[in-house]
Design a protein around this motif. Structure first.
Motif, PDB file in Angstrom:
ATOM      1  N   LEU A 219       0.837  -1.202   0.000  1.00  0.00           N
ATOM      2  CA  LEU A 219       0.000   0.000   0.000  1.00  0.00           C
ATOM      3  C   LEU A 219       0.868   1.246   0.000  1.00  0.00           C
ATOM      4  N   GLU A 220       0.462   2.235  -0.761  1.00  0.00           N
ATOM      5  CA  GLU A 220       1.072   3.555  -0.660  1.00  0.00           C
ATOM      6  C   GLU A 220      -0.026   4.602  -0.773  1.00  0.00           C
ATOM      7  N   LEU A 221      -0.129   5.444   0.228  1.00  0.00           N
ATOM      8  CA  LEU A 221      -1.081   6.554   0.226  1.00  0.00           C
ATOM      9  C   LEU A 221      -0.299   7.848   0.072  1.00  0.00           C
ATOM     10  N   ARG A 222      -0.747   8.660  -0.865  1.00  0.00           N
ATOM     11  CA  ARG A 222       0.006   9.862  -1.205  1.00  0.00           C
ATOM     12  C   ARG A 222      -0.422  11.078  -0.384  1.00  0.00           C
ATOM     13  N   CYS A 223       0.562  11.902  -0.108  1.00  0.00           N
ATOM     14  CA  CYS A 223       0.306  13.150   0.621  1.00  0.00           C
ATOM     15  C   CYS A 223       1.299  14.193   0.121  1.00  0.00           C
ATOM     16  N   ASN A 224       0.785  15.333  -0.289  1.00  0.00           N
ATOM     17  CA  ASN A 224       1.632  16.457  -0.672  1.00  0.00           C
ATOM     18  C   ASN A 224       1.260  17.663   0.175  1.00  0.00           C
ATOM     19  N   TYR A 225       2.248  18.422   0.556  1.00  0.00           N
ATOM     20  CA  TYR A 225       1.993  19.579   1.394  1.00  0.00           C
ATOM     21  C   TYR A 225       2.545  20.824   0.728  1.00  0.00           C
ATOM     22  N   SER A 226       2.002  21.928   1.174  1.00  0.00           N
ATOM     23  CA  SER A 226       2.464  23.227   0.691  1.00  0.00           C
ATOM     24  C   SER A 226       2.826  24.054   1.902  1.00  0.00           C
ATOM     25  N   TYR A 227       4.118  24.339   2.007  1.00  0.00           N
ATOM     26  CA  TYR A 227       4.587  25.137   3.131  1.00  0.00           C
ATOM     27  C   TYR A 227       5.979  25.629   2.826  1.00  0.00           C
ATOM     28  N   GLY A 228       6.311  26.832   3.284  1.00  0.00           N
ATOM     29  CA  GLY A 228       7.589  27.437   2.940  1.00  0.00           C
ATOM     30  C   GLY A 228       8.786  26.785   3.579  1.00  0.00           C
ATOM     31  N   ALA A 229       8.610  26.237   4.750  1.00  0.00           N
ATOM     32  CA  ALA A 229       9.732  25.606   5.446  1.00  0.00           C
ATOM     33  C   ALA A 229       9.387  24.139   5.665  1.00  0.00           C
ATOM     34  N   THR A 230      10.226  23.444   6.376  1.00  0.00           N
ATOM     35  CA  THR A 230       9.924  22.050   6.687  1.00  0.00           C
ATOM     36  C   THR A 230       8.910  22.013   7.824  1.00  0.00           C
ATOM     37  N   PRO A 231       7.740  21.519   7.530  1.00  0.00           N
ATOM     38  CA  PRO A 231       6.707  21.486   8.571  1.00  0.00           C
ATOM     39  C   PRO A 231       6.823  20.222   9.407  1.00  0.00           C
ATOM     40  N   TYR A 232       6.004  20.146  10.399  1.00  0.00           N
ATOM     41  CA  TYR A 232       5.831  18.887  11.109  1.00  0.00           C
ATOM     42  C   TYR A 232       4.733  18.120  10.378  1.00  0.00           C
ATOM     43  N   LEU A 233       4.950  16.862  10.132  1.00  0.00           N
ATOM     44  CA  LEU A 233       4.044  16.070   9.302  1.00  0.00           C
ATOM     45  C   LEU A 233       3.537  14.861  10.075  1.00  0.00           C
ATOM     46  N   PHE A 234       2.298  14.524   9.837  1.00  0.00           N
ATOM     47  CA  PHE A 234       1.637  13.457  10.585  1.00  0.00           C
ATOM     48  C   PHE A 234       0.783  12.612   9.649  1.00  0.00           C
ATOM     49  N   TRP A 235       0.585  11.367  10.039  1.00  0.00           N
ATOM     50  CA  TRP A 235      -0.447  10.512   9.460  1.00  0.00           C
ATOM     51  C   TRP A 235      -1.315   9.985  10.607  1.00  0.00           C
ATOM     52  N   TYR A 236      -2.637  10.149  10.399  1.00  0.00           N
ATOM     53  CA  TYR A 236      -3.618   9.631  11.344  1.00  0.00           C
ATOM     54  C   TYR A 236      -4.509   8.613  10.636  1.00  0.00           C
ATOM     55  N   VAL A 237      -5.044   7.681  11.413  1.00  0.00           N
ATOM     56  CA  VAL A 237      -6.014   6.732  10.894  1.00  0.00           C
ATOM     57  C   VAL A 237      -7.313   6.870  11.683  1.00  0.00           C
ATOM     58  N   GLN A 238      -8.414   6.781  10.969  1.00  0.00           N
ATOM     59  CA  GLN A 238      -9.733   6.877  11.604  1.00  0.00           C
ATOM     60  C   GLN A 238     -10.546   5.653  11.199  1.00  0.00           C
ATOM     61  N   SER A 239     -10.721   4.748  12.124  1.00  0.00           N
ATOM     62  CA  SER A 239     -11.538   3.568  11.862  1.00  0.00           C
ATOM     63  C   SER A 239     -12.996   3.913  12.118  1.00  0.00           C
ATOM     64  N   PRO A 240     -13.916   3.190  11.503  1.00  0.00           N
ATOM     65  CA  PRO A 240     -15.342   3.491  11.666  1.00  0.00           C
ATOM     66  C   PRO A 240     -15.739   3.568  13.131  1.00  0.00           C
ATOM     67  N   GLY A 241     -16.374   4.677  13.497  1.00  0.00           N
ATOM     68  CA  GLY A 241     -16.843   4.854  14.860  1.00  0.00           C
ATOM     69  C   GLY A 241     -15.755   5.125  15.879  1.00  0.00           C
ATOM     70  N   GLN A 242     -14.529   5.303  15.415  1.00  0.00           N
ATOM     71  CA  GLN A 242     -13.398   5.535  16.321  1.00  0.00           C
ATOM     72  C   GLN A 242     -12.858   6.947  16.141  1.00  0.00           C
ATOM     73  N   GLY A 243     -12.142   7.389  17.149  1.00  0.00           N
ATOM     74  CA  GLY A 243     -11.439   8.657  17.012  1.00  0.00           C
ATOM     75  C   GLY A 243     -10.195   8.496  16.170  1.00  0.00           C
ATOM     76  N   LEU A 244      -9.565   9.594  15.852  1.00  0.00           N
ATOM     77  CA  LEU A 244      -8.330   9.546  15.081  1.00  0.00           C
ATOM     78  C   LEU A 244      -7.192   9.018  15.944  1.00  0.00           C
ATOM     79  N   GLN A 245      -6.362   8.197  15.331  1.00  0.00           N
ATOM     80  CA  GLN A 245      -5.209   7.638  16.030  1.00  0.00           C
ATOM     81  C   GLN A 245      -3.960   8.005  15.253  1.00  0.00           C
ATOM     82  N   LEU A 246      -2.947   8.483  15.963  1.00  0.00           N
ATOM     83  CA  LEU A 246      -1.702   8.854  15.314  1.00  0.00           C
ATOM     84  C   LEU A 246      -0.948   7.601  14.889  1.00  0.00           C
TER      85      LEU A 246
END
Lengths: 115, 111
Positions: B19-46
Protein backbone atom coordinates in the motif's frame (compact mmCIF):
# COMPACT_ATOMS: atom_id res chain seq x y z
CA UNK A 1 -11.13 8.32 31.97
CA UNK A 2 -8.68 6.57 29.73
CA UNK A 3 -9.32 8.71 26.69
CA UNK A 4 -11.05 11.78 25.37
CA UNK A 5 -14.81 11.47 25.57
CA UNK A 6 -17.46 13.48 23.80
CA UNK A 7 -21.18 13.76 24.23
CA UNK A 8 -23.61 13.33 22.75
CA UNK A 9 -22.36 10.91 20.12
CA UNK A 10 -25.18 11.96 17.81
CA UNK A 11 -27.32 15.08 17.77
CA UNK A 12 -30.18 15.86 15.44
CA UNK A 13 -31.61 19.33 15.65
CA UNK A 14 -33.83 21.68 13.73
CA UNK A 15 -32.51 24.65 11.86
CA UNK A 16 -32.38 27.70 14.09
CA UNK A 17 -31.96 25.82 17.35
CA UNK A 18 -28.91 26.12 19.60
CA UNK A 19 -26.76 23.08 20.40
CA UNK A 20 -24.07 22.34 22.96
CA UNK A 21 -21.38 19.75 22.42
CA UNK A 22 -19.25 18.52 25.29
CA UNK A 23 -15.67 17.32 25.46
CA UNK A 24 -13.97 15.66 28.41
CA UNK A 25 -10.21 15.68 27.82
CA UNK A 26 -7.68 13.27 29.23
CA UNK A 27 -6.91 14.20 32.81
CA UNK A 28 -3.81 16.35 33.04
CA UNK A 29 -3.91 17.50 29.43
CA UNK A 30 -3.60 21.26 29.33
CA UNK A 31 -4.30 21.74 25.63
CA UNK A 32 -7.70 21.11 24.05
CA UNK A 33 -8.70 21.43 20.41
CA UNK A 34 -12.00 21.45 18.53
CA UNK A 35 -12.22 20.42 14.87
CA UNK A 36 -15.06 20.09 12.39
CA UNK A 37 -15.15 17.30 9.82
CA UNK A 38 -17.63 17.71 7.02
CA UNK A 39 -18.61 14.71 4.95
CA UNK A 40 -15.81 13.76 2.58
CA UNK A 41 -13.49 16.46 3.87
CA UNK A 42 -10.55 16.72 6.17
CA UNK A 43 -10.59 18.15 9.64
CA UNK A 44 -11.08 21.87 9.95
CA UNK A 45 -9.51 23.57 12.97
CA UNK A 46 -11.99 25.59 15.02
CA UNK A 47 -10.46 26.62 18.35
CA UNK A 48 -7.87 25.60 20.88
CA UNK A 49 -7.31 26.18 24.58
CA UNK A 50 -3.97 26.08 26.36
CA UNK A 51 -4.18 26.18 30.14
CA UNK A 52 -5.48 29.52 31.35
CA UNK A 53 -4.31 31.46 28.31
CA UNK A 54 -6.77 33.19 26.02
CA UNK A 55 -8.06 30.65 23.48
CA UNK A 56 -7.10 30.75 19.83
CA UNK A 57 -10.45 31.32 18.14
CA UNK A 58 -9.07 31.92 14.67
CA UNK A 59 -10.78 28.90 13.15
CA UNK A 60 -14.33 29.62 14.26
CA UNK A 61 -16.39 30.07 11.05
CA UNK A 62 -18.85 32.65 12.40
CA UNK A 63 -19.98 34.39 15.57
CA UNK A 64 -22.63 31.70 15.98
CA UNK A 65 -19.84 29.44 17.19
CA UNK A 66 -18.33 29.76 20.64
CA UNK A 67 -16.50 27.53 23.07
CA UNK A 68 -15.65 27.58 26.74
CA UNK A 69 -13.31 25.68 28.94
CA UNK A 70 -12.99 25.98 32.67
CA UNK A 71 -9.39 25.53 33.70
CA UNK A 72 -8.03 22.29 32.33
CA UNK A 73 -11.27 20.37 32.38
CA UNK A 74 -14.39 20.02 30.31
CA UNK A 75 -15.00 22.13 27.24
CA UNK A 76 -18.30 23.03 25.62
CA UNK A 77 -18.73 24.03 21.99
CA UNK A 78 -21.92 25.99 21.39
CA UNK A 79 -23.51 26.61 18.02
CA UNK A 80 -26.30 29.15 18.03
CA UNK A 81 -29.09 29.35 15.44
CA UNK A 82 -27.84 26.22 13.68
CA UNK A 83 -27.82 26.07 9.91
CA UNK A 84 -27.82 23.05 7.62
CA UNK A 85 -24.21 23.72 6.67
CA UNK A 86 -23.27 23.15 10.31
CA UNK A 87 -24.00 19.45 9.84
CA UNK A 88 -20.72 17.66 10.43
CA UNK A 89 -18.78 15.57 12.89
CA UNK A 90 -17.23 17.71 15.61
CA UNK A 91 -14.03 16.28 17.01
CA UNK A 92 -12.26 17.20 20.19
CA UNK A 93 -8.61 16.45 20.95
CA UNK A 94 -6.38 17.04 23.94
CA UNK A 95 -2.65 16.97 24.52
CA UNK A 96 -0.25 17.42 27.40
CA UNK A 97 0.48 20.90 26.09
CA UNK A 98 0.24 22.71 22.82
CA UNK A 99 2.94 22.11 20.26
CA UNK A 100 3.88 19.33 17.95
CA UNK A 101 5.92 17.40 20.46
CA UNK A 102 2.82 16.40 22.28
CA UNK A 103 0.50 14.04 20.49
CA UNK A 104 -3.11 15.07 20.17
CA UNK A 105 -5.51 12.39 21.36
CA UNK A 106 -8.89 12.52 19.65
CA UNK A 107 -12.33 11.73 20.94
CA UNK A 108 -14.87 9.74 18.88
CA UNK A 109 -16.68 12.88 17.83
CA UNK A 110 -20.23 14.18 17.89
CA UNK A 111 -22.20 13.79 14.68
CA UNK A 112 -24.45 16.83 14.28
CA UNK A 113 -27.31 16.79 11.81
CA UNK A 114 -29.27 19.97 11.23
CA UNK A 115 -32.60 19.38 9.53
CA UNK B 1 -0.71 29.07 5.47
CA UNK B 2 0.19 25.45 5.03
CA UNK B 3 -2.09 23.07 3.15
CA UNK B 4 -2.25 19.35 2.53
CA UNK B 5 -3.40 17.44 -0.54
CA UNK B 6 -4.29 13.78 -0.61
CA UNK B 7 -4.87 13.04 -4.30
CA UNK B 8 -6.60 9.71 -3.81
CA UNK B 9 -10.09 9.83 -2.34
CA UNK B 10 -10.54 6.06 -2.31
CA UNK B 11 -8.12 3.17 -2.76
CA UNK B 12 -8.88 -0.53 -2.87
CA UNK B 13 -6.16 -3.12 -2.34
CA UNK B 14 -6.18 -6.86 -1.82
CA UNK B 15 -5.24 -8.26 1.54
CA UNK B 16 -1.52 -8.98 1.59
CA UNK B 17 -0.74 -6.47 -1.14
CA UNK B 18 1.45 -3.44 -0.60
CA UNK B 19 0.00 0.00 0.00
CA UNK B 20 1.07 3.55 -0.66
CA UNK B 21 -1.08 6.55 0.23
CA UNK B 22 0.01 9.86 -1.21
CA UNK B 23 0.31 13.15 0.62
CA UNK B 24 1.63 16.46 -0.67
CA UNK B 25 1.99 19.58 1.39
CA UNK B 26 2.46 23.23 0.69
CA UNK B 27 4.59 25.14 3.13
CA UNK B 28 7.59 27.44 2.94
CA UNK B 29 9.73 25.61 5.45
CA UNK B 30 9.92 22.05 6.69
CA UNK B 31 6.71 21.49 8.57
CA UNK B 32 5.83 18.89 11.11
CA UNK B 33 4.04 16.07 9.30
CA UNK B 34 1.64 13.46 10.58
CA UNK B 35 -0.45 10.51 9.46
CA UNK B 36 -3.62 9.63 11.34
CA UNK B 37 -6.01 6.73 10.89
CA UNK B 38 -9.73 6.88 11.60
CA UNK B 39 -11.54 3.57 11.86
CA UNK B 40 -15.34 3.49 11.67
CA UNK B 41 -16.84 4.85 14.86
CA UNK B 42 -13.40 5.53 16.32
CA UNK B 43 -11.44 8.66 17.01
CA UNK B 44 -8.33 9.55 15.08
CA UNK B 45 -5.21 7.64 16.03
CA UNK B 46 -1.70 8.85 15.31
CA UNK B 47 0.21 6.43 13.09
CA UNK B 48 3.48 8.33 12.84
CA UNK B 49 5.03 11.77 12.72
CA UNK B 50 8.02 13.53 11.21
CA UNK B 51 9.76 16.47 12.82
CA UNK B 52 13.35 16.28 11.62
CA UNK B 53 16.22 13.88 11.08
CA UNK B 54 15.82 10.56 9.33
CA UNK B 55 13.38 11.04 6.48
CA UNK B 56 12.00 7.52 6.78
CA UNK B 57 9.86 7.22 9.88
CA UNK B 58 8.36 4.11 11.34
CA UNK B 59 4.95 4.07 12.92
CA UNK B 60 2.54 1.73 14.57
CA UNK B 61 0.78 -1.19 12.92
CA UNK B 62 3.64 -1.74 10.48
CA UNK B 63 3.26 1.60 8.68
CA UNK B 64 6.09 3.83 7.55
CA UNK B 65 6.30 7.14 5.75
CA UNK B 66 9.03 8.90 3.85
CA UNK B 67 9.55 12.66 3.81
CA UNK B 68 10.80 13.90 0.44
CA UNK B 69 11.58 17.59 0.54
CA UNK B 70 12.16 17.87 -3.20
CA UNK B 71 8.69 16.54 -3.90
CA UNK B 72 6.96 18.12 -0.88
CA UNK B 73 5.60 14.69 -0.16
CA UNK B 74 5.08 12.48 2.86
CA UNK B 75 3.65 9.22 1.49
CA UNK B 76 2.47 6.46 3.79
CA UNK B 77 3.41 2.86 3.02
CA UNK B 78 2.80 -0.62 4.29
CA UNK B 79 4.34 -3.72 2.68
CA UNK B 80 1.42 -6.06 3.39
CA UNK B 81 -2.08 -4.83 4.13
CA UNK B 82 -4.35 -6.57 6.61
CA UNK B 83 -8.14 -6.53 6.48
CA UNK B 84 -8.13 -4.54 9.74
CA UNK B 85 -6.32 -1.69 7.97
CA UNK B 86 -9.56 -0.69 6.22
CA UNK B 87 -10.16 2.85 7.44
CA UNK B 88 -9.83 6.51 6.55
CA UNK B 89 -6.30 7.90 6.54
CA UNK B 90 -5.46 11.55 7.04
CA UNK B 91 -2.22 13.37 6.41
CA UNK B 92 -1.65 16.53 8.43
CA UNK B 93 0.85 19.37 8.59
CA UNK B 94 1.40 21.53 11.62
CA UNK B 95 3.11 24.83 12.31
CA UNK B 96 2.72 26.96 15.43
CA UNK B 97 -0.20 24.91 16.72
CA UNK B 98 -2.08 25.39 13.45
CA UNK B 99 -2.70 21.86 12.20
CA UNK B 100 -4.16 21.37 8.72
CA UNK B 101 -5.52 18.05 7.57
CA UNK B 102 -5.93 16.59 4.11
CA UNK B 103 -9.35 15.47 2.90
CA UNK B 104 -8.48 11.87 3.64
CA UNK B 105 -8.10 8.64 1.69
CA UNK B 106 -10.53 5.83 2.30
CA UNK B 107 -8.88 2.42 2.16
CA UNK B 108 -10.89 -0.66 1.28
CA UNK B 109 -9.26 -4.06 1.66
CA UNK B 110 -10.47 -6.93 -0.54
CA UNK B 111 -10.27 -10.49 0.79
Amino acid sequence: GAGVSQSPSNKVTEKGKDVELRCDPISGHTALYWYRQRLGQGLEFLIYFQGNSAPDKSGLPSDRFSAERTGESVSTLTIQRTQQEDSAVYLCASSLSSGSYNEQFFGPGTRLTVL
Amino acid sequence: AQSVTQPDIHITVSEGASLELRCNYSYGATPYLFWYVQSPGQGLQLLLKYFSGDTLVQGIKGFEAEFKRSQSSFNLRKPSVHWSDAAEYFCAVEHNNDMRFGAGTRLTVKP
